[in-house]
Each structure stands twice: as C-alpha cells, then as structure tokens.
Design an enzyme around this catalytic site. Structure first.
Site, PDB file in Angstrom:
ATOM      1  N   ARG A 211       1.957  49.480   9.974  1.00  0.00           N
ATOM      2  CA  ARG A 211       3.081  50.356  10.271  1.00  0.00           C
ATOM      3  C   ARG A 211       2.547  51.729  10.645  1.00  0.00           C
ATOM      4  NH1 ARG A 211       5.751  46.675  11.090  1.00  0.00           N
ATOM      5  NH2 ARG A 211       7.733  46.043  10.165  1.00  0.00           N
TER       6      ARG A 211
ATOM      7  N   GLU B 280       8.715  54.767  16.601  1.00  0.00           N
ATOM      8  CA  GLU B 280       8.869  53.820  17.724  1.00  0.00           C
ATOM      9  C   GLU B 280      10.300  53.817  18.269  1.00  0.00           C
ATOM     10  OE1 GLU B 280       7.558  50.032  16.264  1.00  0.00           O
ATOM     11  OE2 GLU B 280       5.624  50.841  15.668  1.00  0.00           O
TER      12      GLU B 280
ATOM     13  N   HIS C 260       3.991  47.559  20.074  1.00  0.00           N
ATOM     14  CA  HIS C 260       4.379  46.773  18.880  1.00  0.00           C
ATOM     15  C   HIS C 260       4.619  45.305  19.236  1.00  0.00           C
ATOM     16  CE1 HIS C 260       6.444  46.946  14.677  1.00  0.00           C
ATOM     17  NE2 HIS C 260       5.878  45.765  14.884  1.00  0.00           N
TER      18      HIS C 260
END
Ligand code: 8YV
Length: 323
Positions: free
Chosen positions: A234, A263, A281
């Site tokens: 993360r 994000e 991601h």
C-alpha cells in the site's frame, strides 16, 4: 422469498455485477458522488455491501445503514473500511486472500526486475528508434546478482515473493511483526537494522494505522545510495515525499511502485524521475485473478446470508457462531 438488499459499490467487473444483481436486490453506486441518491432509496434496507476498488466505507457511510450485517471486500487489503465500527456493531468484514497471492507475487517480481534492469526504459529506447540510431541501450548499473532482498511483511504474498527470489538465487531476509517458525530466512525484529544490511527492500504490507509511513527517511537512508525500494503493498506504507526526495537526490538508487499514497493521483515529481518505475496498481489485475476475487467476494455474501458462514472473514471483526 424477497431478495436481500446489497449495496454494490466501486469498481467491479461486469460479470460480478451481473451475478450480484441476479442473487440480490443490488443497489449500484459506481462513484461516491452517487451515494446520497442511492442511500435515500435503500439505506434502511441494505444488509450487505459488495465493496469494489477505491470506494471507502467510513463510519459516516456505515452509520447510514442500520441493518448492515456484512461488508464483503473485493481485494485482500481492506483499508478504507472502519473496522472498529464494524467490530463494535457486529458487522462482519470479509476479504479475498489466497486467490490473488501468486498473481501479485508475479507482479512484484516483474516490478523488481523492471526496476533493477530498466526494462521499461529500454523498451521506450527501442520504440523511439534509438537502438538503430544510437546503438545498444546502456548497460544497467544495477543487477539482481549480489543483491539481498529484505521483505517487509512475510504474509501469504511476501512468502510467494520469497519463494520466487529463492528460485532466482537471490538471498532473502525479512522483517514483520512476528518471526515465522516455518521459514529459514533470517528475521530482523527491527526494520532499520534490516535496511542497513540489505540493498533492496520489497514492501508487501497492508495499509493500517500501524504501517503508515513505516518506510520513512531513516529507513531509506539506511538502504543507502545503491538502495532499491519496491512497493506492491500500500502507498501509505512509504513516506512518499521522503521517497521522492531520496530518489531526486540519488541518495536512493531507484524505486518500483505499484501503489501510491493518493491513488489514482501520482505526484508530478515522481512522474518526472527517471529512476522510478511506476505501475497503475495492477498487482492482481488479470481477468483470471479478478474473476476469482469477484467470485470469492460473492461467495462470502452468500455464505453469510445462507448459513452465517462467510468463507474468508478478516480477524478484526467477529463472526457469530451459526446456531
Ligand atoms: C486490487 C489490492 O487492486 O487486493 C488488494 O488489496 O490492492 C488489489 O488486488 C483491489 O483490491 C481491487 O480493487
């Protein structure tokens, strides 16, 4: 029998949406902006949430669902869900472990190799016609040979990454909350001490209050000027401004990032750096794996509503015994 009301929030694949509408009275909220309109229609009836990508479930939202019993998360990481509130109210939270482990570990290795051997940059060089006009792409200064990888977080995915590295003859050590009894990799109880002895840090941690900014300026400094940081966990685990500063000043050699603090926004300063490899991601993002995750999310909902037996509940929220 009347179908159960389920809020279907955030990014999910079309086939999962279709199955959810077949099984449940599904209330779709694609974007947070649509929430008020949908909740004014169904908030009092909703008993479950199917929670897709980038849709937070904070206390303010959960409080508006008085009949809520379960939040089924699409993803192994469940940051963004207020777990304290869920635990206090007896709301079960489930995630999607195991089905994505190998995919994310594959991506982690791809990102590591790409960062160390500059594969994306080399391909851009070829596509720009520079191989023909300027000759071979420069030899990479970094190599996986002679590197030692310190894995931060040796859970299911960390272990799958370690096994891949072992097959590639790359020495592995690790830091996590607890030492594992089932592996021979050297354990460091202290992250900075591990960073001092390795040159490559592979972050495979979830985003929790305990992991926020765990990789800070001191850890980056300890890795040194040959240091490489890979983050597949993360974004919140790294102090992002400190990372940018270390990369820009070359006190850190390079970074490969699949996750970011905010994000899908990626700071302009990171985009400008040529010693950062940046993925949007995509750790688990194959049709095969995302379908398996979607199915497990749905099986958790049906397992709960049919028999009070969700398949993969998270440890923080209690599952009342079926009686
Ligand atoms: C997905 C992930 O991007 O599983 C996780 O925790 O970060 C990824 O697999 C995400 O869950 C999909 O929205």
């Amino acid at each position: 029998m009347a179908k159960i009301d389920v809020l279907v929030a955030g990014a999910l694949r079309a086939n999962a949406l279709e199955t959810l509408s077949r099984l449940f009275n599904s209330h779709r909220v694609a974007e947070a902006d649509d929430l008020d309109a949908v909740l004014s229609q169904c908030g009092d009836a909703v008993r479950g949430i199917a929670r897709g990508g980038h849709f937070d479930a904070p206390r303010e939202l959960l409080k508006r669902l008085p009949k809520l019993e379960i939040v089924a998360n699409f993803g192994v990481g469940y940051d963004g869900i207020d777990l304290d509130y869920c635990a206090a109210k007896g709301i079960v939270v489930t995630n999607t472990p195991d089905v994505l482990t190998e995919e994310v570990a594959d991506t982690a290795l791809g990102l590591l190799l790409n960062t160390v051997r500059e594969l994306s940059a080399a391909e851009r060089y070829l596509r720009a016609g520079r191989w023909e006009t300027e000759g071979a792409y420069p030899l990479t200064r970094a190599t996986l040979r002679n590197r030692t990888v310190g894995i931060l977080g040796l859970g299911r995915i960390g272990l799958a990454v370690a096994r891949r590295l072992e097959a590639m003859q790359v020495p592995v050590v690790y830091h996590s909350r607890h030492q594992r009894a089932d592996v021979a990799y050297r354990y460091y109880p202290d992250l900075t001490s591990m960073a001092e002895t390795v040159d490559t840090l592979m972050i495979v941690l979830p985003g929790t209050d305990a992991t926020v900014n765990m990789v800070d300026a001191a850890v980056l400094k300890a890795l040194g000027p040959d240091g490489i940081v890979i983050n597949i966990g993360r974004g919140s685990v790294i102090d992002e401004p400190a990372l940018i500063e270390a990369l820009a000043s070359r006190t850190l050699f390079a970074a490969g990032l699949d996750v970011f603090a905010n994000e899908p926004h990626v700071p302009e300063a990171l985009l400008r750096l040529d010693n950062a490899v940046l993925f949007p991601h995509l750790g688990s993002a194959s049709v095969f794996t995302r379908d398996a995750m979607g199915q497990l999310m749905i099986d958790n909902l049906t397992g709960w509503f049919e028999a009070r037996r969700p398949l993969t509940p998270v440890p923080e929220t209690p599952v009342p015994q079926a009686g």
